[in-house]
Design a protein around this motif. Structure first.
Motif, PDB file in Angstrom:
ATOM      1  N   LEU A   1       0.835  -1.197   0.000  1.00 27.50           N
ATOM      2  CA  LEU A   1       0.000   0.000   0.000  1.00 27.50           C
ATOM      3  C   LEU A   1       0.871   1.248   0.000  1.00 27.50           C
ATOM      4  CD1 LEU A   1      -2.857  -0.736   2.567  1.00 27.50           C
ATOM      5  CD2 LEU A   1      -2.973  -0.794   0.087  1.00 27.50           C
ATOM      6  N   SER A   2       0.696   2.077  -1.012  1.00 21.80           N
ATOM      7  CA  SER A   2       1.426   3.338  -1.055  1.00 21.80           C
ATOM      8  C   SER A   2       0.632   4.460  -0.405  1.00 21.80           C
ATOM      9  CB  SER A   2       1.722   3.714  -2.510  1.00 21.80           C
ATOM     10  OG  SER A   2       0.510   4.001  -3.194  1.00 21.80           O
ATOM     11  N   GLY A   3      -0.684   4.263  -0.309  1.00 22.74           N
ATOM     12  CA  GLY A   3      -1.565   5.332   0.158  1.00 22.74           C
ATOM     13  C   GLY A   3      -2.212   6.055  -1.002  1.00 22.74           C
ATOM     14  N   GLY A   4      -1.933   5.584  -2.242  1.00 28.13           N
ATOM     15  CA  GLY A   4      -2.541   6.166  -3.430  1.00 28.13           C
ATOM     16  C   GLY A   4      -3.781   5.406  -3.853  1.00 28.13           C
ATOM     17  N   LYS A   5      -4.482   5.948  -4.846  1.00 28.91           N
ATOM     18  CA  LYS A   5      -5.767   5.384  -5.272  1.00 28.91           C
ATOM     19  C   LYS A   5      -5.641   3.944  -5.756  1.00 28.91           C
ATOM     20  CE  LYS A   5      -5.602   6.869 -10.136  1.00 28.91           C
ATOM     21  NZ  LYS A   5      -4.115   6.934 -10.181  1.00 28.91           N
TER      22      LYS A   5
ATOM     23  N   GLY B   1       5.819  16.150   6.472  1.00 34.16           N
ATOM     24  CA  GLY B   1       4.378  16.284   6.316  1.00 34.16           C
ATOM     25  C   GLY B   1       3.628  14.984   6.176  1.00 34.16           C
ATOM     26  N   TYR B   2       4.331  13.854   6.268  1.00 32.66           N
ATOM     27  CA  TYR B   2       3.664  12.556   6.152  1.00 32.66           C
ATOM     28  C   TYR B   2       2.682  12.366   7.310  1.00 32.66           C
ATOM     29  CZ  TYR B   2       3.007   7.502   6.488  1.00 32.66           C
ATOM     30  OH  TYR B   2       2.473   6.248   6.600  1.00 32.66           O
TER      31      TYR B   2
ATOM     32  N   TYR C   1     -13.331   4.819  -9.065  1.00 34.55           N
ATOM     33  CA  TYR C   1     -13.612   3.908  -7.961  1.00 34.55           C
ATOM     34  C   TYR C   1     -13.105   4.497  -6.645  1.00 34.55           C
ATOM     35  CZ  TYR C   1     -14.086  -0.574  -5.532  1.00 34.55           C
ATOM     36  OH  TYR C   1     -14.454  -1.577  -4.667  1.00 34.55           O
ATOM     37  N   ALA C   2     -11.886   5.038  -6.665  1.00 32.18           N
ATOM     38  CA  ALA C   2     -11.312   5.628  -5.453  1.00 32.18           C
ATOM     39  C   ALA C   2     -12.129   6.822  -4.983  1.00 32.18           C
ATOM     40  CB  ALA C   2      -9.872   6.063  -5.728  1.00 32.18           C
ATOM     41  N   GLU C   3     -12.635   7.602  -5.937  1.00 37.32           N
ATOM     42  CA  GLU C   3     -13.457   8.764  -5.571  1.00 37.32           C
ATOM     43  C   GLU C   3     -14.761   8.317  -4.925  1.00 37.32           C
ATOM     44  OE1 GLU C   3     -15.391  12.772  -7.648  1.00 37.32           O
ATOM     45  OE2 GLU C   3     -14.321  11.293  -8.864  1.00 37.32           O
ATOM     46  N   GLU C   4     -15.395   7.302  -5.509  1.00 33.40           N
ATOM     47  CA  GLU C   4     -16.657   6.804  -4.953  1.00 33.40           C
ATOM     48  C   GLU C   4     -16.445   6.165  -3.584  1.00 33.40           C
ATOM     49  OE1 GLU C   4     -19.696   7.072  -6.005  1.00 33.40           O
ATOM     50  OE2 GLU C   4     -19.363   7.947  -7.989  1.00 33.40           O
ATOM     51  N   MET C   5     -15.343   5.458  -3.414  1.00 32.12           N
ATOM     52  CA  MET C   5     -15.060   4.777  -2.154  1.00 32.12           C
ATOM     53  C   MET C   5     -14.521   5.730  -1.085  1.00 32.12           C
ATOM     54  SD  MET C   5     -15.889   1.582  -2.412  1.00 32.12           S
ATOM     55  CE  MET C   5     -14.973   0.785  -1.088  1.00 32.12           C
ATOM     56  N   GLN C   6     -14.099   6.926  -1.515  1.00 30.77           N
ATOM     57  CA  GLN C   6     -13.563   7.942  -0.607  1.00 30.77           C
ATOM     58  C   GLN C   6     -12.357   7.414   0.189  1.00 30.77           C
ATOM     59  OE1 GLN C   6     -17.078   9.238   1.636  1.00 30.77           O
ATOM     60  NE2 GLN C   6     -17.423  10.861   0.133  1.00 30.77           N
ATOM     61  N   PHE C   7     -11.440   6.787  -0.537  1.00 30.08           N
ATOM     62  CA  PHE C   7     -10.217   6.326   0.108  1.00 30.08           C
ATOM     63  C   PHE C   7      -9.430   7.519   0.650  1.00 30.08           C
ATOM     64  CE2 PHE C   7     -10.426   2.768  -3.214  1.00 30.08           C
ATOM     65  CZ  PHE C   7     -10.992   1.867  -2.330  1.00 30.08           C
ATOM     66  N   PRO C   8      -8.813   7.384   1.819  1.00 28.07           N
ATOM     67  CA  PRO C   8      -8.021   8.493   2.394  1.00 28.07           C
ATOM     68  C   PRO C   8      -6.637   8.577   1.728  1.00 28.07           C
ATOM     69  CG  PRO C   8      -7.981   6.601   3.866  1.00 28.07           C
ATOM     70  CD  PRO C   8      -8.905   6.222   2.745  1.00 28.07           C
ATOM     71  N   ILE C   9      -6.572   9.290   0.629  1.00 31.93           N
ATOM     72  CA  ILE C   9      -5.370   9.326  -0.203  1.00 31.93           C
ATOM     73  C   ILE C   9      -4.232  10.065   0.496  1.00 31.93           C
ATOM     74  CG2 ILE C   9      -4.417  10.027  -2.425  1.00 31.93           C
ATOM     75  CD1 ILE C   9      -6.559   7.853  -2.615  1.00 31.93           C
ATOM     76  N   ILE C  10      -3.043   9.478   0.439  1.00 38.74           N
ATOM     77  CA  ILE C  10      -1.829  10.135   0.917  1.00 38.74           C
ATOM     78  C   ILE C  10      -1.031  10.545  -0.312  1.00 38.74           C
ATOM     79  CG2 ILE C  10       0.332   9.860   2.203  1.00 38.74           C
ATOM     80  CD1 ILE C  10      -1.051   7.710   3.862  1.00 38.74           C
ATOM     81  N   PRO C  11      -0.752  11.832  -0.522  1.00 39.57           N
ATOM     82  CA  PRO C  11      -0.037  12.251  -1.734  1.00 39.57           C
ATOM     83  C   PRO C  11       1.376  11.681  -1.780  1.00 39.57           C
ATOM     84  CG  PRO C  11      -0.223  14.068  -0.174  1.00 39.57           C
ATOM     85  CD  PRO C  11      -1.081  12.968   0.357  1.00 39.57           C
ATOM     86  N   CYS C  12       1.851  11.400  -3.004  1.00 38.20           N
ATOM     87  CA  CYS C  12       3.179  10.798  -3.149  1.00 38.20           C
ATOM     88  C   CYS C  12       4.269  11.850  -3.352  1.00 38.20           C
ATOM     89  CB  CYS C  12       3.195   9.814  -4.322  1.00 38.20           C
ATOM     90  SG  CYS C  12       3.013  10.606  -5.930  1.00 38.20           S
ATOM     91  N   ASN C  13       3.905  13.132  -3.358  1.00 41.65           N
ATOM     92  CA  ASN C  13       4.893  14.183  -3.616  1.00 41.65           C
ATOM     93  C   ASN C  13       5.274  14.949  -2.358  1.00 41.65           C
ATOM     94  OD1 ASN C  13       2.488  15.472  -3.232  1.00 41.65           O
ATOM     95  ND2 ASN C  13       2.666  16.845  -4.990  1.00 41.65           N
TER      96      ASN C  13
END
Length: 285
Positions: free
Chosen positions: A43-47, A80-81, A196-208
């Motif tokens: 898991l990276s935390g991305g969609k 900021g992680y 799918y990620a938008e509908e599921m509202q996954f808590p995205i962690i940015p990779c930048n």
């Protein structure tokens, strides 16, 4: 105008079924998961990786074979992680998980000049740590969240900038032979995963979080493919199909096809597939 909730739900169900079917087909086509295996889901935390875990959990409940999923994430100590996001999410998923803490951020920043992309070195360091951890927990497979578009982009990156004709295979044996890497979402479109990620509202962690530039070469390839797809719908899918429909005799790799045996009036050389397999087997032995 507000959206019809019933129509929205129907569209989401179709999307979910399509992604589930595509993941299931990739698993079957490439013999990715067998009975009793332990799968380490990275898991990276991305969609993409969130979607992969969710769909694999769905398949786990109905698959004809029994397999175990272990979610693993790597905290690389970027500024900021948010360390609380993934544990909070995974605690609700009823799944074993591990958060690995390793300060690769400082290592990368000490090696890569300011302003240059850190993505290449960062991914190699992350991959090395994850591969070693998979062995320590007895995971027989390492699942990565690359999708169809990633695979096609990598094909062109290697062609244009590396002079090689290769992409990301759906299934791969690591160089040291200790790990098998699988990409269950090899048949999935990035646009579908984003929806799918938008509908599921996954808590995205940015990779930048590290402040690095995006991989500019990959972004150029992505733009090229988007432009092609806009002009010729379905082109990306056709390119992806070509990756699995290779004719070695129509290329120029002497390790994959015996061009020296081609002579008029003599028995025909074996089929492309048979020749390629025999050559690959010989090389691997």
């Amino acid at each position: 105008m507000s959206r019809d909730p019933r129509r929205s739900r129907t569209e989401f169900n179709k999307l979910h079924k399509r992604l589930r079917r595509q993941v299931g087909q990739a698993v079957v086509d490439y013999d990715m998961i067998r009975d009793g295996e332990r799968i380490m889901v990275c898991l990276s935390g991305g969609k993409d990786s969130y979607a992969m875990l969710d769909i694999l959990q769905n398949l786990q409940r109905s698959a004809p074979v029994s397999f175990e999923l272990i979610a693993v994430h790597m905290d690389q100590k970027q500024p900021g992680y948010p360390p609380e996001i993934l544990p909070a999410y995974l605690d609700k998923q009823n799944i074993e998980y591990h958060i690995l803490e390793k300060d690769t951020y400082s290592v990368v920043k000490s090696v890569i000049p300011e302003g240059k992309t850190t993505c290449g070195l960062c991914s190699r360091l992350r991959r090395g740590t994850l591969y070693g951890f998979a062995e320590s927990i007895g995971a027989s497979r390492i699942a990565l969240g690359h999708h169809r578009d990633d695979i096609v982009e990598t094909l062109f990156l290697n062609m244009f900038f590396g002079g090689t004709l290769k992409a990301m295979p759906p299934k791969l044996l690591s160089d040291d032979g200790k790990n098998v890497v699988i990409r269950p979402m090899a048949y999935c479109k990035e646009a579908d995963l984003a929806r799918y990620a938008e509908e599921m509202q996954f808590p995205i962690i940015p990779c930048n979080l590290c402040g690095s530039q995006d991989n500019l070469q990959r972004q150029a390839i992505k733009k090229m493919l988007v432009d092609w797809e806009r002009q010729y719908p379905g082109r990306t899918e056709t390119i992806f199909k070509a990756i699995g429909n290779v004719s070695p005799s129509q290329l120029a790799d002497r390790d994959l096809f015996d061009f020296g045996s081609l002579n008029a009036g003599e028995p025909q050389a074996p089929s492309d597939t048979a020749t390629a397999l025999s050559r690959i087997t010989a090389v691997n032995l």
